[in-house]
Design a protein around this motif. Sequence first.
Motif, PDB file in Angstrom:
ATOM      1  N   ILE A 550      -4.255  50.673 -25.753  1.00 51.30           N
ATOM      2  CA  ILE A 550      -3.102  50.076 -25.368  1.00 51.30           C
ATOM      3  C   ILE A 550      -3.266  50.842 -24.081  1.00 51.30           C
ATOM      4  N   GLU A 551      -3.862  51.527 -23.171  1.00 53.85           N
ATOM      5  CA  GLU A 551      -3.272  52.183 -21.702  1.00 53.85           C
ATOM      6  C   GLU A 551      -3.105  51.372 -20.986  1.00 53.85           C
ATOM      7  N   ARG A 552      -3.305  50.180 -21.008  1.00 55.13           N
ATOM      8  CA  ARG A 552      -3.006  49.323 -20.286  1.00 55.13           C
ATOM      9  C   ARG A 552      -1.819  48.448 -20.488  1.00 55.13           C
ATOM     10  N   CYS A 553      -1.287  48.318 -21.815  1.00 52.29           N
ATOM     11  CA  CYS A 553       0.133  47.968 -22.111  1.00 52.29           C
ATOM     12  C   CYS A 553       0.972  48.858 -21.658  1.00 52.29           C
ATOM     13  N   TYR A 554       0.556  50.275 -21.862  1.00 55.25           N
ATOM     14  CA  TYR A 554       2.153  51.363 -21.145  1.00 55.25           C
ATOM     15  C   TYR A 554       1.691  51.148 -19.509  1.00 55.25           C
ATOM     16  N   PHE A 555       0.743  51.127 -19.133  1.00 50.83           N
ATOM     17  CA  PHE A 555       0.505  50.736 -17.478  1.00 50.83           C
ATOM     18  C   PHE A 555       1.619  49.574 -17.278  1.00 50.83           C
ATOM     19  N   LEU A 556       1.210  48.373 -18.141  1.00 49.88           N
ATOM     20  CA  LEU A 556       1.993  47.249 -17.420  1.00 49.88           C
ATOM     21  C   LEU A 556       3.898  47.462 -17.303  1.00 49.88           C
ATOM     22  N   LYS A 557       4.119  48.767 -18.656  1.00 48.53           N
ATOM     23  CA  LYS A 557       5.850  48.944 -19.293  1.00 48.53           C
ATOM     24  C   LYS A 557       5.977  49.215 -17.594  1.00 48.53           C
ATOM     25  N   TRP A 558       5.117  50.986 -17.461  1.00 47.40           N
ATOM     26  CA  TRP A 558       5.744  51.626 -16.314  1.00 47.40           C
ATOM     27  C   TRP A 558       5.747  50.732 -15.254  1.00 47.40           C
ATOM     28  N   MET A 559       4.798  49.883 -14.797  1.00 46.68           N
ATOM     29  CA  MET A 559       4.982  49.321 -13.577  1.00 46.68           C
ATOM     30  C   MET A 559       6.225  48.506 -13.936  1.00 46.68           C
ATOM     31  N   ARG A 560       6.690  47.307 -15.191  1.00 48.67           N
ATOM     32  CA  ARG A 560       7.857  46.601 -14.734  1.00 48.67           C
ATOM     33  C   ARG A 560       8.826  47.785 -14.401  1.00 48.67           C
ATOM     34  N   MET A 561       9.174  48.627 -15.470  1.00 50.81           N
ATOM     35  CA  MET A 561       9.887  49.948 -15.099  1.00 50.81           C
ATOM     36  C   MET A 561      10.023  50.446 -13.450  1.00 50.81           C
ATOM     37  N   ASN A 562       9.385  51.271 -13.000  1.00 53.46           N
ATOM     38  CA  ASN A 562       9.132  51.409 -12.085  1.00 53.46           C
ATOM     39  C   ASN A 562       9.430  50.566 -11.140  1.00 53.46           C
ATOM     40  N   LEU A 563       9.020  49.338 -10.873  1.00 52.68           N
ATOM     41  CA  LEU A 563       9.226  48.212  -9.933  1.00 52.68           C
ATOM     42  C   LEU A 563      10.419  47.725 -10.142  1.00 52.68           C
ATOM     43  N   ASP A 564      11.560  47.420 -11.556  1.00 52.79           N
ATOM     44  CA  ASP A 564      12.732  47.483 -11.245  1.00 52.79           C
ATOM     45  C   ASP A 564      13.696  48.317 -10.523  1.00 52.79           C
ATOM     46  N   ASN A 565      12.985  49.268 -11.091  1.00 52.52           N
ATOM     47  CA  ASN A 565      13.865  51.122 -10.306  1.00 52.52           C
ATOM     48  C   ASN A 565      13.804  50.563  -9.139  1.00 52.52           C
ATOM     49  N   VAL A 566      12.259  50.678  -7.880  1.00 56.05           N
ATOM     50  CA  VAL A 566      12.794  50.093  -6.423  1.00 56.05           C
ATOM     51  C   VAL A 566      13.581  48.818  -5.803  1.00 56.05           C
ATOM     52  N   SER A 567      13.146  47.947  -7.126  1.00 57.43           N
ATOM     53  CA  SER A 567      14.258  46.505  -6.579  1.00 57.43           C
ATOM     54  C   SER A 567      16.375  47.046  -6.945  1.00 57.43           C
ATOM     55  N   ARG A 568      16.732  47.640  -7.770  1.00 56.21           N
ATOM     56  CA  ARG A 568      17.034  47.915  -7.860  1.00 56.21           C
ATOM     57  C   ARG A 568      18.317  48.634  -6.362  1.00 56.21           C
ATOM     58  N   GLU A 569      17.647  49.806  -6.225  1.00 57.97           N
ATOM     59  CA  GLU A 569      17.538  51.047  -5.277  1.00 57.97           C
ATOM     60  C   GLU A 569      17.695  50.481  -4.279  1.00 57.97           C
ATOM     61  N   LYS A 570      16.913  48.881  -3.827  1.00 57.92           N
ATOM     62  CA  LYS A 570      16.989  48.254  -2.538  1.00 57.92           C
ATOM     63  C   LYS A 570      18.180  47.446  -2.855  1.00 57.92           C
ATOM     64  N   LEU A 571      18.385  46.121  -3.971  1.00 57.78           N
ATOM     65  CA  LEU A 571      19.789  45.449  -4.085  1.00 57.78           C
ATOM     66  C   LEU A 571      20.640  46.134  -3.685  1.00 57.78           C
ATOM     67  N   PHE A 572      20.757  47.258  -4.803  1.00 60.96           N
ATOM     68  CA  PHE A 572      21.981  48.819  -4.265  1.00 60.96           C
ATOM     69  C   PHE A 572      22.658  48.443  -2.685  1.00 60.96           C
ATOM     70  N   ASP A 573      20.955  48.805  -2.340  1.00 62.24           N
ATOM     71  CA  ASP A 573      22.301  48.652  -0.764  1.00 62.24           C
ATOM     72  C   ASP A 573      21.967  47.534   0.161  1.00 62.24           C
ATOM     73  N   LEU A 574      20.803  47.083  -0.144  1.00 59.67           N
ATOM     74  CA  LEU A 574      21.381  45.231   0.272  1.00 59.67           C
ATOM     75  C   LEU A 574      22.860  44.925   0.317  1.00 59.67           C
ATOM     76  N   ARG A 575      22.667  44.968  -1.468  1.00 63.12           N
ATOM     77  CA  ARG A 575      24.959  44.525  -1.622  1.00 63.12           C
ATOM     78  C   ARG A 575      25.628  45.052  -0.692  1.00 63.12           C
ATOM     79  N   LYS A 576      25.860  46.553  -0.278  1.00 61.49           N
ATOM     80  CA  LYS A 576      26.424  47.185   0.101  1.00 61.49           C
ATOM     81  C   LYS A 576      26.930  47.005   1.306  1.00 61.49           C
ATOM     82  N   GLN A 577      25.424  46.590   2.188  1.00 56.76           N
ATOM     83  CA  GLN A 577      25.669  46.113   3.522  1.00 56.76           C
ATOM     84  C   GLN A 577      26.268  44.940   3.532  1.00 56.76           C
ATOM     85  N   TYR A 578      26.462  43.589   2.604  1.00 53.68           N
ATOM     86  CA  TYR A 578      26.114  42.291   2.987  1.00 53.68           C
ATOM     87  C   TYR A 578      27.797  42.497   2.820  1.00 53.68           C
TER      88      TYR A 578
END
Length: 1630
Positions: A550-578
């Motif tokens: 089950i560890e790799r399933c947890y890993f992929l879930k953590w990865m997805r959530m972490n990456l979503d968080n990063v992308s969301r922050e980046k998108l927020f800044d870019l939208r603000k700049q836009y």
Amino acid sequence: MKKQIPLLTRAVRKERTLQQHHSLTGTALLCRIKSISSAGSQSPCHLLVNLLKWRAFHKEGQELTLGTTSVPSILSVSLIIKKQLEKFLEELGLDHHYREKLSLSTLLRIDQKTFTDEPAKCNPDLPWYFLKKLMMVNVTARNVKYTPAHESNCEDHTDGLDDLDRKTHSGETLNPLDIITALFLCSDGFVQQEMALKMSMCQFSVPLLLPNCDTKQCTLMLWAMRDIVKKYRPRSLLESKGFIEERIVVSELPMISFVRLGECSLSKSEILNKLLSNSQQYHDTFVHRNMEGGDSPRKISNGLVEMTWYLPCGNKNMDVFSEPVAVANLRGDIASSQTQFSFLCQTSAAVFVFFDALDSECELLTNQQHKAQIFLVGNRQSKYFKLDAVKKVATKLSLTKSNILLKDKHINDANFVKDLREKVSNAFENTKVKRGIEKMADIAHKLGISVDEESPDCQTAKKNADAITAEIQDLLKYKEAQLPLQGQIWKDLTRLEKEELRLRKVGSENIEEYKSRLHRKKKELRKQQNSKDMSKAMTCFINAISSPGIERCYFLKWMRMNLDNVSREKLFDLRKQYKEKYRNSENKKEIKEIEEQLSNSSLGTEHFFREMGQIYEASLSLPETDPARQQLQHLPKLCAELMLAGFPLELVDGEASNIPLRWVTDVLSQLNDLVSPKNKILVVTVLGVQSTGKSTLLNTMFGVQFAVSSGRCTRGAFMLLIQINEDVRKDLNCDFMVIIDTEGLKSPELAQLDNSHEHDNELATLVVGLSDITIINIAMENSTEMKDILQIVVHVFLRMKELGKKPKCQFVHQNVSDVSAHDKNMQDRKLLLQHLNEMTQAAAKMEKKEMYSSFTDVMEYSPDTGSWYIPGLWNGNPPMAPVNAGYSETVYELKKNIIHILGGCGSSANNILDFTEWMQSLWTAVKHENFLFSFGNSLVVDAYMRLCTEFNKWEWDFKKEMYTWVTQAEKRISNFGTPADKSNKSDMRELLMLLRSEALIELSKWETKLLGNLEQYFKETESHVDLVEGYRQEFANSAMSLRREMESSVFNQLKAAADIRKGKTELDRIKENHTKELENKVCALIEECRKKKIKMKGEELDKEFDKMWTITVTNLSCSELKVEDIFTSVSHHLRTNLRQKGGHANDLLSNKTLKECGRLPFKYTAEGIVKRFEDLVSAQSHTKAVQQTADSIITVCSEMMTHKMQRKSNYHEAYIEEILNMIDEKLQNNQEVDITFQVSLKLHICGNAARRFQKMHEDFIHENDPYRRLNENKEMFRSNFKDVFHQVDQCQKKADEFTDRCLKPAVEDFVNRYLGPDIIGEMRTSEQFSTRMSFQYSVLLDLLSEDDFQKYLSCICSYENYVKNWILNKIVERFSNGSTMFEEQHLHSCVNSINNAIQKAQTEKCGNLKSFVDVVCQELGDKLVIFRDTLGKFMILNNANQEQFAHRLTECVKEMAQALREKFKETDIQTKLQNLQVNPLNELFNTLIGCGKQCPFCKAPCDAGGRTHMEHFALLHRPQGLVRNRWDGTQKLPIDICSSSVNSDSARFRCSASNDEWHPYKSYREIYPDWKIPPDASLQASDYWKYVMAKFKDEFATAYDAKPADIPPGWKEITKGEAKASLKESFSIK
């Protein structure tokens, strides 16, 4: 156990918290006792004393007796209570899942309950009913109840009022909170997370602290809520119209908690619901007592802390609170849940305590270390309410009036809620206590509360994921550094792949050289990829997904959530700049840069898997033994295992618009290995405009998790696997359902790109082509957009129809909420169908398939059943709006309909490997741009070959049966008028009419059987018959054509046999008369000699016999047999044949006599042909092609003549008719030849035929001349004369004579008649003789294995001769081992029949030897043909004893059988072949050569099956230099391959068919409409012939008197192994 104390037991039962009493101490216990005592007459003190006494006996486990009543010991009670959860789970049928947690794959599995509306009938149905509804985000999910089976159909038919007081409740209803608690306890972390997410979407409260009533422990559900992302607009962002989007567990919000102390007449949860709902939108966030099941006693959910959030939308008129707030709700009394209460006091900004009765000494409130404000909420209307107690507690807690809210009689619920809302608002707006759920974990630890994220697997996975994502600072730079292979290199590779097939930029460069150059560039790019070391991030990623369990399933879930968080922050800044840059519209360059960044800023797990795929694909270009390649071979299996676990696989890379084919193929291959034999799949796809809720639709329908968060629009296409349960596997005929989610068409991000329309076409064609059913999202309000989408879709469906694929479609109109939408939108549906019809006509015109005029011609579609109107997703305004129940219900109905369609369509599901092959072929076709679907599709080839194989079997059965029937019929004709004749017909014409009638019955029977087999074959579901549906009529036509051909052949054979027999009948009569007269003369001579009564010596007898013979023969009256002029007969038939060709043909005939023709080899002289061509080379090329055609036809006709002459029968006019028909068939549709050539060729062949048939006829006359035959028999007469004179016993001699002259030839003839079909049948058991395509593959494979130039040249230049010799060699090879298996079978059969005939004759008691022999012959008449004249000779002067003759005959038959065995063994197969009635070589050749047509450009033979196919095609085209073509100016052999040229805009050709005018290859069908030359299905398809030409370029140049070709470097690198692989690929050989 003795009777329990009634009061204590009643109270304990009521609260179900007996075990909790045991753990209470001090004031808390006293408060609890007080509340319990209120239920009866016993005082709190008395009850407390009894309970303390009871506790004192805990260790002893004894019973305590109080007066006459006994109480169970604390041990017994403890045991009972410990089983409370277990019992409840057993009641729900979840006890198994408490031990082995419920997984997501089990939850998403499609079973009978998934699509049936059967209500719950028992308690175990309730959890699954709840989950089914919840996974479809249905807000009615908590309405869980069941109807007992015995009551489900019961109705109250009584009209009286006597039963008004009857209880309406039957049975015990379970509280929804108990079911939710049970499910959370029985599920793994991923199911818990999915449940929490879906509950949040429904605006249900979700568990914050999950209790376990057995262990007294509770768990902080941090992981379960990790995936909940909320979007809201607080007051501070009101003006800017901005919003906040983040994971709720990290949102630092104030939390307000609501608890209950003791009994409370106010419904805390209902008040909370009103508190959180505005006046326009009430929603039951928390379960309360006035809800269905809410009043049922809670069994395991006391101590549950639920949580929800109020999030503002930014509208002052609608927002209840202008700032976000978290709300917690503790179930049950805080006295029995002190840990939970402590947790809430330390994490909340405020705690609202609801009560009826308050003890002034209540330590529960006064002893807590409160970080939170305490608010007391009481009900003055309760009879237990005491104001003094409230004041005392308030004083102890230093509470002001604002912290107390009391409900009076005069305050209604609305005002009460308003006051409460004001206090709540004040409490959290002024507080500094704000804490995210993530930060509550520390407090939980201090209080002994476990946290669900603390499992080692989860923590290790988090650590691994954080190690990767913590490095991300700048997304674009990170992708370039850590994921380099999927960047520009991969995009360049994609571009090259498509250009190799599309050839848009070839210009004036030679196509093959251009393709070779592109190929070298691709290899260089792969080399660049391999030169890059695997990045640190990818190393960590691959190691992490390689972890077990089950560890790799947890890993992929953590990865997805972490990456979503990063992308969301980046998108927020870019939208603000836009936004900022957009205000200054002059700065367009910066705006465009930001737009590009917005498009590329997404980073998800799919990017890591994409990189993994590129690493794998790049490694495949390395040598197989390279360690770098070997180390990566496990990657596809890893990905396949993840697919089985429910993770999606990226099918189409949306950024590069390409499929990494080897990667996806190998992953699916591994997946197939993992699940086989349960590997059948059905595919559901959604297609539509971007941001129309396609992913949400699939998520709702199937409970899956395609990305739908902000800034995460699907790019490309993802496929996800859902398991099918056993109970519906038979109905759906599959094991898995594949769901494909696609990128939106008409994407704004791609709209600026030049190829966006092309991208949409590619994607739509692929996914619809892969699907069994496609859901098409359309928006009627945007007519232009809708037309664009429909145009794409209709084109795709039309192409699929042509391929035989029958996808279904459902049109979905979203955001249509009116209940009468279906009726009101009738006009819209009519308009939609009108649009579809228009698009179909336009598409049909473009695809040149004008027979399709309406959409319903292309696929089954009804506007009423094929259109769905789905309400909007949200019931109200987000973020506080729950999902619309109407949305869930309609999507559920759509789901049921889809499953019903899939179950009822009757088509077979593909297995995973078939799906993979289809995907490869489809994507290759898509990349050709013009979507020319070809036979390069391996699944279609495979299906076509299966059909050909089956049809060839049926065809051979038909032919074999008719061969057998004709053989029997010829025997009946041959035996006519002999003792073996059983026809009872006196005239040959009557027999012939009878046989023709029987033949028609037999032919009709087999034609019907053949067509029936074909019909039945297309009803099967296992052979992809739908893919060859378009060829059904061709094969039906072939069956009817075969019947006509066989009818003509049978009738001709019958007529010829009858005519020959009639001719022989007269001869036999003459011979019999002569023989009889001679026999009489011999008998008279014997009598005369015997009367002399002197012993005559041999010389004297000879002298007397010779004298008698001379006189008798001289006196015999017999006219000589007339020799006919065969030339006259042949000439007549030739003129008849050419009559329809016009006067010019007759003029040409008149110029020559037939006797002059056919003496010298035929040579085609192209008189005047040079004038038609611009140069001599073209004329020479034309002349050689026509000469080849002539030579081939002459060879075939010559073999036919030889076969006829070997039979040594008389000439029949049917023979020349057969030859002329053969010539016409060979020349049919040949545009290279004119009437002059046809007449010349026919004159040549007919002249040769007439000459040979004349000799055959004269030989027959000579052979059957009565005088000659009499003189041949003179010595036999002399011998018999002497035997009779000397009275010698003739038994042995006559038995030998009958065997040798009558039986042995008949048996040999029988064997030769049947051996031909036997050899054919045996050869056809080999795969290489099963179909035209298998045969062609085997011929080319043999050529490659020998790699002999002369053989290549022979095959190319004299294809038919070469393959005839090849077939002959294979027959010789197969039967050169001396096997006589078939001969032995037939010999054994004949010997048995002869012995049986002899026994029959013996039992008949025949009067003389003649009648004995007649019986034998009659018995053998059905099997053997015993010729009349040989039988007559045997009977001459026969005085043998019948019994002795029979005995000797039996021995002779045995000797004959042995002699024949020896002869069969000694005779080689080639000699045998010359004597066979049915020639195996010709039959196999005619079956396998196909139609004999060759590609007009490269002369590759047609590979189509069936006898009457409408289109010719070749699977493997070749460079045109191999067939004598050359460039006009340079005289070099060209390397152009027509399957490449037809895909080029610049390539042109000219030929006699185009009147020597230049014509574009792309429009070749205007010149050759019956040829289909699709572009190469793969770039390696022609490697076979490229290898041959590169290796033997000089030899070909010498042979063709030309200059060697300029061979591209890429061709020289092709190895023999690669040539063989290309051959396999072209012919789809596994």
